[in-house]
Design a protein around this motif. Sequence first.
Motif, PDB file in Angstrom:
ATOM      1  N   MET A 170       0.815  -1.224   0.000  1.00 38.22           N
ATOM      2  CA  MET A 170       0.000   0.000   0.000  1.00 38.22           C
ATOM      3  C   MET A 170       0.842   1.265   0.000  1.00 38.22           C
ATOM      4  O   MET A 170       0.545   2.216  -0.715  1.00 38.22           O
ATOM      5  CB  MET A 170      -0.930   0.015   1.220  1.00 38.22           C
ATOM      6  CG  MET A 170      -2.166  -0.833   1.091  1.00 38.22           C
ATOM      7  SD  MET A 170      -3.360  -0.495   2.417  1.00 38.22           S
ATOM      8  CE  MET A 170      -2.427  -1.014   3.851  1.00 38.22           C
TER       9      MET A 170
ATOM     10  N   VAL B 289      -2.145   3.810  -6.430  1.00 40.01           N
ATOM     11  CA  VAL B 289      -3.548   3.823  -6.054  1.00 40.01           C
ATOM     12  C   VAL B 289      -3.894   2.485  -5.411  1.00 40.01           C
ATOM     13  O   VAL B 289      -3.260   1.466  -5.703  1.00 40.01           O
ATOM     14  CB  VAL B 289      -4.466   4.080  -7.277  1.00 40.01           C
ATOM     15  CG1 VAL B 289      -4.362   2.936  -8.280  1.00 40.01           C
ATOM     16  CG2 VAL B 289      -5.916   4.307  -6.862  1.00 40.01           C
ATOM     17  N   VAL B 290      -4.886   2.494  -4.548  1.00 39.03           N
ATOM     18  CA  VAL B 290      -5.459   1.269  -4.004  1.00 39.03           C
ATOM     19  C   VAL B 290      -6.922   1.219  -4.418  1.00 39.03           C
ATOM     20  O   VAL B 290      -7.667   2.187  -4.224  1.00 39.03           O
ATOM     21  CB  VAL B 290      -5.335   1.210  -2.470  1.00 39.03           C
ATOM     22  CG1 VAL B 290      -6.130   0.035  -1.902  1.00 39.03           C
ATOM     23  CG2 VAL B 290      -3.874   1.109  -2.060  1.00 39.03           C
TER      24      VAL B 290
ATOM     25  N   THR C 225     -10.302  -0.965  -3.707  1.00 35.76           N
ATOM     26  CA  THR C 225     -10.646  -1.886  -2.629  1.00 35.76           C
ATOM     27  C   THR C 225     -12.121  -1.802  -2.262  1.00 35.76           C
ATOM     28  O   THR C 225     -12.791  -0.809  -2.566  1.00 35.76           O
ATOM     29  CB  THR C 225      -9.790  -1.574  -1.383  1.00 35.76           C
ATOM     30  OG1 THR C 225     -10.001  -2.577  -0.391  1.00 35.76           O
ATOM     31  CG2 THR C 225     -10.128  -0.209  -0.811  1.00 35.76           C
TER      32      THR C 225
ATOM     33  N   MET D 167      -8.840  -0.495   4.791  1.00 29.83           N
ATOM     34  CA  MET D 167      -7.890   0.053   3.828  1.00 29.83           C
ATOM     35  C   MET D 167      -8.254   1.462   3.395  1.00 29.83           C
ATOM     36  O   MET D 167      -7.380   2.234   2.975  1.00 29.83           O
ATOM     37  CB  MET D 167      -7.763  -0.883   2.617  1.00 29.83           C
ATOM     38  CG  MET D 167      -7.047  -2.181   2.966  1.00 29.83           C
ATOM     39  SD  MET D 167      -6.926  -3.350   1.592  1.00 29.83           S
ATOM     40  CE  MET D 167      -5.673  -2.553   0.584  1.00 29.83           C
ATOM     41  N   GLN D 168      -9.520   1.835   3.509  1.00 31.56           N
ATOM     42  CA  GLN D 168      -9.896   3.230   3.256  1.00 31.56           C
ATOM     43  C   GLN D 168      -9.187   4.143   4.255  1.00 31.56           C
ATOM     44  O   GLN D 168      -8.716   5.230   3.892  1.00 31.56           O
ATOM     45  CB  GLN D 168     -11.409   3.391   3.370  1.00 31.56           C
ATOM     46  CG  GLN D 168     -12.211   2.625   2.334  1.00 31.56           C
ATOM     47  CD  GLN D 168     -13.692   2.665   2.629  1.00 31.56           C
ATOM     48  OE1 GLN D 168     -14.281   3.743   2.762  1.00 31.56           O
ATOM     49  NE2 GLN D 168     -14.312   1.504   2.743  1.00 31.56           N
TER      50      GLN D 168
ATOM     51  N   THR E 240      -5.099   4.001   3.689  1.00 36.26           N
ATOM     52  CA  THR E 240      -4.623   4.785   2.550  1.00 36.26           C
ATOM     53  C   THR E 240      -4.684   6.277   2.855  1.00 36.26           C
ATOM     54  O   THR E 240      -3.781   7.034   2.476  1.00 36.26           O
ATOM     55  CB  THR E 240      -5.435   4.471   1.285  1.00 36.26           C
ATOM     56  OG1 THR E 240      -6.845   4.501   1.596  1.00 36.26           O
ATOM     57  CG2 THR E 240      -5.078   3.112   0.727  1.00 36.26           C
ATOM     58  N   THR E 241      -5.726   6.716   3.551  1.00 27.98           N
ATOM     59  CA  THR E 241      -5.806   8.127   3.942  1.00 27.98           C
ATOM     60  C   THR E 241      -4.620   8.500   4.827  1.00 27.98           C
ATOM     61  O   THR E 241      -3.996   9.554   4.642  1.00 27.98           O
ATOM     62  CB  THR E 241      -7.142   8.407   4.653  1.00 27.98           C
ATOM     63  OG1 THR E 241      -8.157   8.608   3.667  1.00 27.98           O
ATOM     64  CG2 THR E 241      -7.074   9.649   5.532  1.00 27.98           C
TER      65      THR E 241
ATOM     66  N   CYS F 186      -7.261   6.353  -2.950  1.00 22.66           N
ATOM     67  CA  CYS F 186      -8.038   5.126  -2.776  1.00 22.66           C
ATOM     68  C   CYS F 186      -9.324   5.243  -3.588  1.00 22.66           C
ATOM     69  O   CYS F 186     -10.031   6.255  -3.493  1.00 22.66           O
ATOM     70  CB  CYS F 186      -8.358   4.906  -1.300  1.00 22.66           C
ATOM     71  SG  CYS F 186      -9.310   3.416  -0.940  1.00 22.66           S
TER      72      CYS F 186
ATOM     73  N   THR G 114     -12.793   3.305  -3.834  1.00 25.66           N
ATOM     74  CA  THR G 114     -13.527   2.302  -3.073  1.00 25.66           C
ATOM     75  C   THR G 114     -14.697   1.759  -3.890  1.00 25.66           C
ATOM     76  O   THR G 114     -15.568   2.519  -4.332  1.00 25.66           O
ATOM     77  CB  THR G 114     -14.026   2.891  -1.748  1.00 25.66           C
ATOM     78  OG1 THR G 114     -12.882   3.237  -0.951  1.00 25.66           O
ATOM     79  CG2 THR G 114     -14.864   1.896  -0.975  1.00 25.66           C
TER      80      THR G 114
ATOM     81  N   THR H 290     -12.822   9.522   5.501  1.00 23.42           N
ATOM     82  CA  THR H 290     -11.804   9.256   4.475  1.00 23.42           C
ATOM     83  C   THR H 290     -12.164   9.918   3.149  1.00 23.42           C
ATOM     84  O   THR H 290     -11.289  10.145   2.314  1.00 23.42           O
ATOM     85  CB  THR H 290     -11.625   7.744   4.253  1.00 23.42           C
ATOM     86  OG1 THR H 290     -12.843   7.172   3.741  1.00 23.42           O
ATOM     87  CG2 THR H 290     -11.225   7.046   5.538  1.00 23.42           C
TER      88      THR H 290
ATOM     89  N   ASN I 293      -9.952   9.229  -0.278  1.00 27.15           N
ATOM     90  CA  ASN I 293     -10.869   8.203  -0.746  1.00 27.15           C
ATOM     91  C   ASN I 293     -11.927   8.754  -1.712  1.00 27.15           C
ATOM     92  O   ASN I 293     -12.476   9.837  -1.489  1.00 27.15           O
ATOM     93  CB  ASN I 293     -11.558   7.569   0.471  1.00 27.15           C
ATOM     94  CG  ASN I 293     -12.341   6.319   0.129  1.00 27.15           C
ATOM     95  OD1 ASN I 293     -12.159   5.714  -0.919  1.00 27.15           O
ATOM     96  ND2 ASN I 293     -13.231   5.924   1.030  1.00 27.15           N
TER      97      ASN I 293
END
Length: 384
Positions: free
Chosen positions: A285, A290-291, A293, A298-299, A302-303, A309, A311, A321, A327
Amino acid sequence: MSDLRQCEIVCVVGARPNFMKIGPVMRALDNAGIRAQLVHTGQHYDAAMNERFFADLNIPRPDVNLEVGSSSHAVQTAEVMSRFEPVLDRLNPRAILVVGDVNSTIACALVAAKKGIGVIHVEAGLRSYDRRMPEEINRVLTDQISDLLFTTERHALDNLEREGIERDRVHFVGNVMIDTQLHNLDRAVPWRETLQAAGIEPEEFAPAGRYGVLTLHRPSNVDAAEILEPLVTTLSTIAKDLPLVFPLHPRTHNRLRSFGLEQHLEDVSIAVLPPAGYLEMLGLMKDAKVVLTDSGGMQEETTALGVPCITLRENTERPVTIDEGTNVLVGHDTEQLQAAFRDLMQHGGKQGRIPYYWDGNAGERIAGIIGDWLGLPGATRATG
């Protein structure tokens, strides 16, 4: 099972999301001189992954493992309750502490509340307002029967007050998951090592050193072919522009196979990995572009890392987020997904800031308030 002894607090974990939250709390309770024991319900029943997480996160070995295993929501919740009650009788704590929103959270909270034992809920007040999610039911009910409610962000108090919960039971302390992240950041496994361990050459997979991370496991995304197929097709297209690392959840693997969708992951730049340990996921990560998810945690992660992110959910119980962090919510809409990805590639994606109190000290604030609540000397009440 280690030697059971009476204690002040029984801490409960049941599934993978709990493991990442309990470590900072257990450390802080120990530092504050508050006697605690750890009960693992065994809701997450993969023995190898359990061992991996306890080792990775330096969580003390559970004093009790109820070994409940998997079943329907009703059967699993009932089994946790029946196995937890005699343990609670033997330990005779002043309170139990539960984290998150899994079945073990509500099950153990119900047992304690019915026996007149205090209930402490860490990560209270999160709401998606989607009662189709089992986790939402667990969150709402656990908060209603809790004596102390610890929140990760300020707006959670509004959710709780709307549900009739008194303000003086609620304490804004920050996010223990971010405590764990910051505590382990320098131990994260580099992404190249994770790929190499899976037999993938990093320089061939991502020659420019740029890649994204993909996780997908929620029933709303993977249990219906009419939703999963367009998602996977779009993600395969995205992977042509940005290679994606995809630690594959067993549930998702089974659905891809049963729907005949595995070919969408072939001959494209998607590195399919087995489920990853915490330190491997953290390494993936933190260096990702980018993630993508459907994970709640994970939100937040990543923040805190400042990583964009996207979502893949219709709603989120972690709106901070979106309001403050990195996010973007796109749901199942593949056009929104493609638009968010184009913005990322052209403009770098959403920028955000780290929410207040996500500073690595939530565990200490929790221990201070618990010490004060128990009437222990030297306790310091956190403010916010």
